[in-house]
Design an enzyme around this catalytic site. Structure first.
Site, PDB file in Angstrom:
ATOM      1  N   PRO A 151     -26.200 -12.802  30.380  1.00 40.19           N
ATOM      2  CA  PRO A 151     -25.386 -13.234  29.191  1.00 40.19           C
ATOM      3  C   PRO A 151     -24.319 -14.094  29.122  1.00 40.19           C
ATOM      4  O   PRO A 151     -23.447 -14.494  28.490  1.00 40.19           O
ATOM      5  CB  PRO A 151     -24.883 -11.681  28.586  1.00 40.19           C
ATOM      6  CG  PRO A 151     -25.196 -11.033  29.789  1.00 40.19           C
ATOM      7  CD  PRO A 151     -25.928 -11.432  30.891  1.00 40.19           C
ATOM      8  N   GLU A 164     -24.669  -3.891  36.096  1.00 46.66           N
ATOM      9  CA  GLU A 164     -23.339  -4.885  35.506  1.00 46.66           C
ATOM     10  C   GLU A 164     -23.526  -6.226  36.127  1.00 46.66           C
ATOM     11  O   GLU A 164     -22.790  -7.008  35.324  1.00 46.66           O
ATOM     12  CB  GLU A 164     -22.098  -4.095  36.176  1.00 46.66           C
ATOM     13  CG  GLU A 164     -22.046  -2.835  35.945  1.00 46.66           C
ATOM     14  CD  GLU A 164     -21.740  -2.640  34.433  1.00 46.66           C
ATOM     15  OE1 GLU A 164     -20.462  -2.935  34.041  1.00 46.66           O
ATOM     16  OE2 GLU A 164     -22.462  -1.602  33.953  1.00 46.66           O
ATOM     17  N   ARG A 213     -45.862 -22.554  25.397  1.00 46.19           N
ATOM     18  CA  ARG A 213     -46.270 -23.122  24.240  1.00 46.19           C
ATOM     19  C   ARG A 213     -46.178 -24.686  24.231  1.00 46.19           C
ATOM     20  O   ARG A 213     -46.846 -25.522  23.615  1.00 46.19           O
ATOM     21  CB  ARG A 213     -45.250 -22.872  23.188  1.00 46.19           C
ATOM     22  CG  ARG A 213     -45.541 -21.419  22.452  1.00 46.19           C
ATOM     23  CD  ARG A 213     -44.302 -21.033  21.592  1.00 46.19           C
ATOM     24  NE  ARG A 213     -44.213 -22.122  20.533  1.00 46.19           N
ATOM     25  CZ  ARG A 213     -45.139 -22.125  19.505  1.00 46.19           C
ATOM     26  NH1 ARG A 213     -46.157 -21.308  19.355  1.00 46.19           N
ATOM     27  NH2 ARG A 213     -45.004 -22.893  18.451  1.00 46.19           N
TER      28      ARG A 213
HETATM   29  N1  ADE Z   1     -29.158 -10.182  30.402  1.00 41.89           N
HETATM   30  C1  ADE Z   1     -28.643  -9.309  29.611  1.00 41.89           C
HETATM   31  N2  ADE Z   1     -28.418  -9.929  28.387  1.00 41.89           N
HETATM   32  C2  ADE Z   1     -29.099 -11.036  28.576  1.00 41.89           C
HETATM   33  C3  ADE Z   1     -28.934 -12.444  27.653  1.00 41.89           C
HETATM   34  N3  ADE Z   1     -28.527 -12.284  26.370  1.00 41.89           N
HETATM   35  N4  ADE Z   1     -29.614 -13.552  27.915  1.00 41.89           N
HETATM   36  C4  ADE Z   1     -29.939 -13.545  29.297  1.00 41.89           C
HETATM   37  N5  ADE Z   1     -30.078 -12.482  30.079  1.00 41.89           N
HETATM   38  C5  ADE Z   1     -29.353 -11.363  29.950  1.00 41.89           C
END
Ligand code: ADE
Length: 256
Positions: A97, A124, A162
């Protein structure tokens, strides 16, 4: 197109790759997906892949099993070479993230490489030395936190597959997809011409090609303005598009 995926949960991928477009691309030999269990690369007796972090906090994935896995799959020479130069041969993508936001443009970029490797993080986070030693791209699929990179990896496999030539029989569908031209897609209609009192717009039923195209374009512009005005900044807009957008903004000014 070849995908290598490093994960602690290879079983999660079975359903997604067993049906529909990815399955067809695999069966046709256009795509291959290789799953690698990170646990297999842990060198201790219990195959431990995570540990407590220096400085405190939740568990962190250990660097050694991941680095060994990447080197085993791609070859240590290639991995070292592309970290030492700017010339990436096979993107090594960490799903996190904290990464850059995945876009349709990135899907095209990855398809052009012909081969990508993805590391699915869990817990984490991942020991930062994995980034320093092997990772070329850190990618997020959106501003929300999932429990791991497995679903993001599936998203990238689907989006890139795709784009592999020949995978979508109908090239038009690909060209006109939302995001391909920097606008959201126009609404679609099929038979019946009327359902629950809702009629398909007359212009579409008329079959007048130029008018149909103009209406679709205007619907795409309207949607994009309402839902994703940020996308208009990078979209290629004709003078007619700009006039239409100005008229829409005029409408909303009057209703304010
Ligand atoms: N791992 C946890 N959340 C994620 C996300 N939003 N994008 C990519 N990997 C992730």
């Amino acid at each position: 197109m070849r995908f290598d995926i490093l994960t602690l949960f290879p079983g999660l991928f079975a359903g997604v790759f067993a049906e529909s477009i990815v399955r067809r691309a695999i069966d046709a030999g256009q795509v291959s997906v290789n799953l690698h269990n990170i646990r297999d690369y842990a060198t201790d007796k219990h195959h431990v892949t995570d540990d407590t972090p220096y400085g405190g906090g939740g568990m962190v994935m250990k660097p050694d099993p991941i680095v060994y896995a990447v080197e085993d799959v791609l070859g240590a020479d290639l991995v070292r070479r592309q970290k030492e130069t700017v010339n990436v041969e096979v993107p090594v993508i960490l799903l996190t993230p904290a990464g850059r936001l995945f876009t349709q443009a990135m899907a095209h970029e990855f398809e052009h490489y012909g081969h990508i490797l993805m590391i699915c993080g869990r817990y984490e986070g991942i020991d930062e030395r994995v980034n320093e030693l092997v990772v070329t791209h850190e990618i997020s699929i959106g501003d929300y936190v999932l429990s791991g990179g497995e679903i993001p990896a599936m998203v990238i496999v689907e989006a890139v597959t795709r784009l592999v030539p020949g995978v979508l029989g109908d090239m038009r569908a690909m060209v006109e997809d939302s995001h391909a031209h920097g606008l959201l897609e126009y609404p679609h209609y099929t038979r019946p011409a009327e359902f629950r009192g809702l009629r398909v717009p007359d212009i579409l039923v008329s079959g007048h090609h130029a008018q149909v195209e103009r209406r679709r374009r205007e619907q795409a512009l309207r949607r994009t303005l309402e839902r994703r005005p940020d996308m208009l900044e990078n979209a290629q807009l004709s003078p007619a598009d700009l006039r239409f957008l100005a008229s829409l903004k005029g409408e909303s000014d009057q209703s304010d």
